[in-house]
Scaffold this motif. Structure first.
Motif, PDB file in Angstrom:
ATOM      1  N   THR A  42       0.828  -1.207   0.000  1.00 28.56           N
ATOM      2  CA  THR A  42       0.000   0.000   0.000  1.00 28.56           C
ATOM      3  C   THR A  42       0.862   1.257   0.000  1.00 28.56           C
ATOM      4  N   ALA A  46       1.031   4.054  -2.991  1.00 23.33           N
ATOM      5  CA  ALA A  46       0.767   5.469  -2.714  1.00 23.33           C
ATOM      6  C   ALA A  46       1.882   6.345  -3.288  1.00 23.33           C
ATOM      7  N   ILE A  51      -4.057   4.120  -5.608  1.00 23.07           N
ATOM      8  CA  ILE A  51      -4.848   3.840  -4.409  1.00 23.07           C
ATOM      9  C   ILE A  51      -5.123   2.341  -4.369  1.00 23.07           C
ATOM     10  N   ALA A  73      -4.776   7.577  -8.507  1.00 23.63           N
ATOM     11  CA  ALA A  73      -5.343   8.534  -7.556  1.00 23.63           C
ATOM     12  C   ALA A  73      -5.933   9.724  -8.288  1.00 23.63           C
TER      13      ALA A  73
END
Length: 73
Positions: A42, A46, A51, A73
């Motif tokens: 994760t 990012a 996401i 994102a």
């Protein structure tokens, strides 16, 4: 598990490898190892501006334990 470890030595910033190793940990009953790998995946996603879709896979404390897909994102 050794194959994932070797792959991460070659590509230590590959979120997909962390996610897949997390899946392997999970299937082996190692929830802590799975959570650590999912969290790392994760974080890397990012950094790429993506996401993680965590789905419904959380532990008792509400922490992510599985990534099901990603999107920009």
């Amino acid at each position: 598990m050794t194959d994932f470890d070797q792959a991460l030595q070659i590509s230590p910033r590959d979120a997909e490898i962390y996610n897949n190793r997390g899946n392997a940990h999970s299937h082996l009953g190692d929830r802590q190892g799975a959570m650590e790998d999912y969290q790392k995946a994760t974080e890397l996603l990012a950094e790429e501006g993506k996401i993680a879709d965590e789905g419904d896979f959380y532990d008792d404390e509400g922490k992510l334990i599985c990534i099901t897909s990603t999107e920009e994102a």
